[in-house]
Design an enzyme around this catalytic site. Structure first.
Site, PDB file in Angstrom:
ATOM      1  N   ARG A 121       0.807  -1.221   0.000  1.00  0.00           N
ATOM      2  CA  ARG A 121       0.000   0.000   0.000  1.00  0.00           C
ATOM      3  C   ARG A 121       0.846   1.279   0.000  1.00  0.00           C
ATOM      4  O   ARG A 121       0.323   2.381  -0.130  1.00  0.00           O
ATOM      5  CB  ARG A 121      -0.941  -0.015   1.216  1.00  0.00           C
ATOM      6  CG  ARG A 121      -2.025  -1.065   1.110  1.00  0.00           C
ATOM      7  CD  ARG A 121      -2.696  -1.346   2.454  1.00  0.00           C
ATOM      8  NE  ARG A 121      -1.907  -2.252   3.285  1.00  0.00           N
ATOM      9  CZ  ARG A 121      -2.266  -2.659   4.508  1.00  0.00           C
ATOM     10  NH1 ARG A 121      -3.383  -2.218   5.052  1.00  0.00           N
ATOM     11  NH2 ARG A 121      -1.505  -3.486   5.200  1.00  0.00           N
TER      12      ARG A 121
ATOM     13  N   GLN B  28      12.183 -14.709   6.226  1.00  0.00           N
ATOM     14  CA  GLN B  28      10.874 -15.282   5.876  1.00  0.00           C
ATOM     15  C   GLN B  28      10.771 -15.183   4.359  1.00  0.00           C
ATOM     16  O   GLN B  28      10.434 -14.127   3.826  1.00  0.00           O
ATOM     17  CB  GLN B  28       9.738 -14.496   6.550  1.00  0.00           C
ATOM     18  CG  GLN B  28       8.371 -15.117   6.315  1.00  0.00           C
ATOM     19  CD  GLN B  28       7.233 -14.184   6.670  1.00  0.00           C
ATOM     20  OE1 GLN B  28       7.391 -12.957   6.701  1.00  0.00           O
ATOM     21  NE2 GLN B  28       6.066 -14.752   6.917  1.00  0.00           N
TER      22      GLN B  28
ATOM     23  N   GLY C 147       7.407  -3.978  12.632  1.00  0.00           N
ATOM     24  CA  GLY C 147       8.340  -2.984  12.110  1.00  0.00           C
ATOM     25  C   GLY C 147       7.669  -1.730  11.577  1.00  0.00           C
ATOM     26  O   GLY C 147       8.329  -0.724  11.314  1.00  0.00           O
TER      27      GLY C 147
ATOM     28  N   GLY D 173      -7.226  -4.987  13.385  1.00  0.00           N
ATOM     29  CA  GLY D 173      -7.956  -6.115  13.960  1.00  0.00           C
ATOM     30  C   GLY D 173      -8.804  -5.639  15.131  1.00  0.00           C
ATOM     31  O   GLY D 173      -8.388  -4.781  15.911  1.00  0.00           O
TER      32      GLY D 173
ATOM     33  N   ARG E 215      28.686  25.190   3.593  1.00  0.00           N
ATOM     34  CA  ARG E 215      28.784  23.789   3.166  1.00  0.00           C
ATOM     35  C   ARG E 215      29.781  23.014   4.018  1.00  0.00           C
ATOM     36  O   ARG E 215      30.479  23.580   4.844  1.00  0.00           O
ATOM     37  CB  ARG E 215      29.125  23.762   1.675  1.00  0.00           C
ATOM     38  CG  ARG E 215      27.947  24.279   0.825  1.00  0.00           C
ATOM     39  CD  ARG E 215      28.336  24.528  -0.604  1.00  0.00           C
ATOM     40  NE  ARG E 215      29.019  23.372  -1.172  1.00  0.00           N
ATOM     41  CZ  ARG E 215      29.768  23.402  -2.269  1.00  0.00           C
ATOM     42  NH1 ARG E 215      29.941  24.539  -2.926  1.00  0.00           N
ATOM     43  NH2 ARG E 215      30.353  22.312  -2.719  1.00  0.00           N
TER      44      ARG E 215
ATOM     45  N   ASN F 104      38.929  28.611  -6.894  1.00  0.00           N
ATOM     46  CA  ASN F 104      39.624  27.475  -6.261  1.00  0.00           C
ATOM     47  C   ASN F 104      39.770  26.279  -7.187  1.00  0.00           C
ATOM     48  O   ASN F 104      40.483  25.345  -6.889  1.00  0.00           O
ATOM     49  CB  ASN F 104      38.884  27.039  -4.991  1.00  0.00           C
ATOM     50  CG  ASN F 104      37.436  26.656  -5.270  1.00  0.00           C
ATOM     51  OD1 ASN F 104      36.789  27.231  -6.143  1.00  0.00           O
ATOM     52  ND2 ASN F 104      36.934  25.686  -4.527  1.00  0.00           N
TER      53      ASN F 104
ATOM     54  N   SER G 103      36.054  45.001  -2.539  1.00  0.00           N
ATOM     55  CA  SER G 103      34.922  44.359  -3.213  1.00  0.00           C
ATOM     56  C   SER G 103      35.295  43.859  -4.606  1.00  0.00           C
ATOM     57  O   SER G 103      36.188  44.402  -5.255  1.00  0.00           O
ATOM     58  CB  SER G 103      33.782  45.369  -3.347  1.00  0.00           C
ATOM     59  OG  SER G 103      33.349  45.732  -2.065  1.00  0.00           O
TER      60      SER G 103
ATOM     61  N   ARG H 173      44.204  45.761 -11.339  1.00  0.00           N
ATOM     62  CA  ARG H 173      43.084  46.076 -12.224  1.00  0.00           C
ATOM     63  C   ARG H 173      43.576  47.072 -13.258  1.00  0.00           C
ATOM     64  O   ARG H 173      44.559  47.761 -13.031  1.00  0.00           O
ATOM     65  CB  ARG H 173      41.910  46.648 -11.433  1.00  0.00           C
ATOM     66  CG  ARG H 173      42.217  47.972 -10.775  1.00  0.00           C
ATOM     67  CD  ARG H 173      41.082  48.438  -9.871  1.00  0.00           C
ATOM     68  NE  ARG H 173      41.393  49.717  -9.289  1.00  0.00           N
ATOM     69  CZ  ARG H 173      41.079  50.076  -8.042  1.00  0.00           C
ATOM     70  NH1 ARG H 173      40.468  49.232  -7.230  1.00  0.00           N
ATOM     71  NH2 ARG H 173      41.390  51.259  -7.609  1.00  0.00           N
TER      72      ARG H 173
HETATM   73  C1  UD1 Z   1      -1.706  -6.161  11.630  1.00  0.00           C
HETATM   74  C2  UD1 Z   1      -2.617  -7.034  12.491  1.00  0.00           C
HETATM   75  C3  UD1 Z   1      -3.820  -6.240  12.920  1.00  0.00           C
HETATM   76  C4  UD1 Z   1      -3.371  -5.001  13.686  1.00  0.00           C
HETATM   77  C5  UD1 Z   1      -2.388  -4.166  12.856  1.00  0.00           C
HETATM   78  C6  UD1 Z   1      -1.779  -3.098  13.742  1.00  0.00           C
HETATM   79  C7  UD1 Z   1      -2.332  -9.344  11.751  1.00  0.00           C
HETATM   80  C8  UD1 Z   1      -2.901 -10.455  10.942  1.00  0.00           C
HETATM   81  N1  UD1 Z   1      -3.017  -8.199  11.735  1.00  0.00           N
HETATM   82  O1  UD1 Z   1      -2.429  -5.836  10.436  1.00  0.00           O
HETATM   83  O2  UD1 Z   1      -4.654  -7.017  13.785  1.00  0.00           O
HETATM   84  O3  UD1 Z   1      -4.487  -4.228  14.026  1.00  0.00           O
HETATM   85  O4  UD1 Z   1      -1.309  -4.998  12.368  1.00  0.00           O
HETATM   86  O5  UD1 Z   1      -0.895  -2.262  13.039  1.00  0.00           O
HETATM   87  O6  UD1 Z   1      -1.328  -9.515  12.386  1.00  0.00           O
HETATM   88  N2  UD1 Z   1       4.858  -9.028   8.135  1.00  0.00           N
HETATM   89  C9  UD1 Z   1       5.835 -10.000   7.974  1.00  0.00           C
HETATM   90  N3  UD1 Z   1       5.536 -11.129   7.280  1.00  0.00           N
HETATM   91  C10 UD1 Z   1       4.309 -11.361   6.757  1.00  0.00           C
HETATM   92  C11 UD1 Z   1       3.303 -10.375   6.940  1.00  0.00           C
HETATM   93  C12 UD1 Z   1       3.606  -9.231   7.639  1.00  0.00           C
HETATM   94  O7  UD1 Z   1       6.956  -9.829   8.440  1.00  0.00           O
HETATM   95  O8  UD1 Z   1       4.129 -12.441   6.153  1.00  0.00           O
HETATM   96  C13 UD1 Z   1       5.191  -7.797   8.869  1.00  0.00           C
HETATM   97  C14 UD1 Z   1       5.030  -6.565   8.021  1.00  0.00           C
HETATM   98  O9  UD1 Z   1       6.242  -6.247   7.369  1.00  0.00           O
HETATM   99  C15 UD1 Z   1       4.634  -5.500   9.035  1.00  0.00           C
HETATM  100  C16 UD1 Z   1       3.931  -6.301  10.124  1.00  0.00           C
HETATM  101  O10 UD1 Z   1       4.300  -7.655   9.952  1.00  0.00           O
HETATM  102  O11 UD1 Z   1       5.752  -4.868   9.568  1.00  0.00           O
HETATM  103  C17 UD1 Z   1       2.411  -6.149  10.063  1.00  0.00           C
HETATM  104  O12 UD1 Z   1       1.952  -6.587   8.807  1.00  0.00           O
HETATM  105  P1  UD1 Z   1       0.814  -5.811   8.012  1.00  0.00           P
HETATM  106  O13 UD1 Z   1       0.583  -6.527   6.738  1.00  0.00           O
HETATM  107  O14 UD1 Z   1       1.122  -4.386   7.962  1.00  0.00           O
HETATM  108  O15 UD1 Z   1      -0.432  -6.096   8.986  1.00  0.00           O
HETATM  109  P2  UD1 Z   1      -1.728  -5.190   9.139  1.00  0.00           P
HETATM  110  O16 UD1 Z   1      -2.615  -5.425   7.998  1.00  0.00           O
HETATM  111  O17 UD1 Z   1      -1.338  -3.794   9.446  1.00  0.00           O
HETATM  112 CA    CA Z   2       0.542  -2.677   9.391  1.00  0.00          CA
END
Ligand code: UD1
Ligand code: CA
Length: 455
Positions: A15, A73, A101, A137, A331, A384, A403, A438
């Site tokens: 997104r 992963q 993250g 969620g 700078r 320079n 000047s 000059r």
């Molecule tokens: C998630 C939660 C949601 C919560 C929200 C809060 C789940 C299923 N949903 O949704 O309940 O309200 O965060 O911000 O957990 N990531 C991985 N591997 C994956 C998928 C995601 O490392 O396979 C990491 C993403 O990089 C990200 C974090 O997990 O940093 C959250 O994933 P994201 O897809 O943003 O979850 P949300 O839809 O925000």
């Molecule tokens: Ca998120």
């Protein structure tokens, strides 16, 4: 209790519509993930684990933190699957705290309070009340207020969607329990993903008590999923930075119009006008005043110095009681002594300027070394660069540069020398002399100006 913090950072961040992995997008000048790791360090855990996937190499290089245990992963199969990548090496009795993250503003004190809940139950999670935030969620509780499960927005029916208590993504449990629950999580949902959040329902069904801590400062739990949320979190972060500065005694003409992208150290009685931007590590001494629309990057400013509006200063050391700008550009590798004046439309690069010297208008000084008490007239330029190499200009103490002088480097001007206005100096000038380079003025008597043709 040995604490293992697992940070999820494998997603691309679809997104965001960007090639940069989401967790590397800068917030207040630092990658989102850097903020989360900083918060994790503040809890002094046994280990910090980061799960990466999309742009793994880029993410690891950008973080460059030796102490982190990295996990790959390979395919992003959901947040539950991501946590599973880190679990095998973690001892069963250790406590696992999961952070996302993309949730960068959490306060360590909140997490500390959350972890205390583990003395009373098997799983703790952090929740917050929001209205109008997309994609979170929902926390489903029973009639007695006990947490039952989390339902992701895309799986929720209208009644569940109306719930205002949201999952922040933060949870903690012993490793043994997480391993058990995650082993049971399936992917039979609209996204075909293994949701970490399904652990809550599984814990409750298994008779393990779950506790939810409602975070009072909901703003600190905001996540970043798109550019609009990134902008919102950036503003929240900047409001906090402004508040911290005011708490230290800084006068901000408008706390909504300052940007601190990095670390800003301040002395007493510092004043900052609107739209000043501070990048990297900046230090302002006592009584420093920074004018409107100025940009400071990795710069140190001595006590009592005034930086006038619209000045741009990068990697410089500025003495005390100086006056800079308006519209000055300083700078990298520039050092100004005390009581130095640098006026409008002056550019200085890789140069040293001694105490009490003045460069007041429209000049360029590059690769120059100026002594103390030097006066540089308007429009003076150090030549320079010969097209291949840079050369130094040395201007000794108490020199007066008229000047519109060009100093063709390499060239040395001796102490106390005077250079006549409009000179092109190509040879060294001895001390205490007048150098004039000059063409001589001539007078043409009885000169008649050309006249226009009569119609
Ligand atoms: C998630 C939660 C949601 C919560 C929200 C809060 C789940 C299923 N949903 O949704 O309940 O309200 O965060 O911000 O957990 N990531 C991985 N591997 C994956 C998928 C995601 O490392 O396979 C990491 C993403 O990089 C990200 C974090 O997990 O940093 C959250 O994933 P994201 O897809 O943003 O979850 P949300 O839809 O925000
Ligand atoms: Ca998120």
């Amino acid at each position: 209790m040995k604490l293992e913090i697992v940070i999820l950072a494998a997603g691309q961040g679809t997104r965001m519509h960007s090639d940069l992995p989401k967790v590397l997008h800068p917030l207040a000048g630092k990658p989102l993930l850097g903020h989360v790791i900083g918060c994790a360090h503040a809890l002094s855990p046994h280990n910090i684990h980061v799960v990466t996937g999309y742009g793994t190499e880029q993410v690891r290089a950008a973080v460059g933190d030796e102490s982190i245990c990295w996990h790959l992963q390979e395919h992003q199969r959901g947040t539950g699957h991501a946590v599973q990548q880190a679990l095998p090496g973690i001892a069963d009795e250790h406590v696992v705290l999961v952070l996302y993250g993309d949730v960068p503003l959490l306060e360590p004190a909140t997490l500390q309070r959350l972890l205390q809940g583990l003395s009373r139950c098997e799983l703790v999670l952090l929740t917050a009340e929001f209205e109008g935030v997309e994609g979170l969620g929902r926390i489903v509780r029973d009639a007695e207020g006990r947490v039952l499960r989390i339902v992701e927005q895309c799986e929720a029916d209208p009644d569940t969607l109306a719930i205002r208590e949201m999952n922040t993504g933060v949870l903690a449990a012993r490793a043994a329990r997480l391993k058990q629950w995650l082993g049971q999580v399936g992917n039979d949902n609209t996204q075909k993903e293994f949701y970490l959040t399904d652990c809550i329902g599984l814990a409750v069904e298994g008779g393990h008590p779950v506790e939810a801590l409602l975070c009072e400062d909901a703003e600190t739990t905001l996540g970043v999923n798109d550019k609009a949320q990134l902008a919102q979190v950036e503003r929240a972060c900047q409001r906090r930075a402004a508040r911290r500065l005011m708490d230290q005694g800084v006068t901000l003409m408008d706390p909504a119009r300052i940007d601190v992208r990095g670390e800003l150290q301040v002395g007493r009685d510092v004043e900052i006008d609107v739209n000043a931007v501070f990048e990297g590590c900046n230090r302002l001494g006592d009584g420093v005043r920074v004018g409107a629309h100025s940009v400071l990057i990795n710069t140190t400013v001595g006590a009592g110095t005034r930086i006038h509006a619209s000045s741009h200063i990068e990697e410089a050391e500025i003495g005390s009681e100086c006056s800079i700008g308006p519209f000055a550009r300083i700078r990298p590798q520039t050092h100004l002594g005390d009581h130095v004046k640098v006026g409008n439309f002056v550019e200085i690069k890789k140069s040293g300027i001694g105490a009490n010297s003045k460069v007041n208008h429209l000049s360029y000084l590059g690769d120059a070394e100026l002594g103390a008490g030097v006066n540089v007239g308007a429009g003076t330029i150090t030549c320079n660069y010969d097209g291949a190499r840079k050369h130094r200009t040395v201007i000794s103490d108490r020199v007066f540069v008229g000047s519109d002088t060009q100093l063709v480097a390499p060239v040395v001007v001796g102490e106390g020398a005077t250079i006549a206005a409009g000179s092109t100096i190509t040879k060294d000038v001895p001390a205490d002399v007048l150098a004039v380079a000059r063409s001589k003025q001539v007078t043409v008597q009885h000169w008649k100006r050309p006249e226009k043709d009569k119609k």
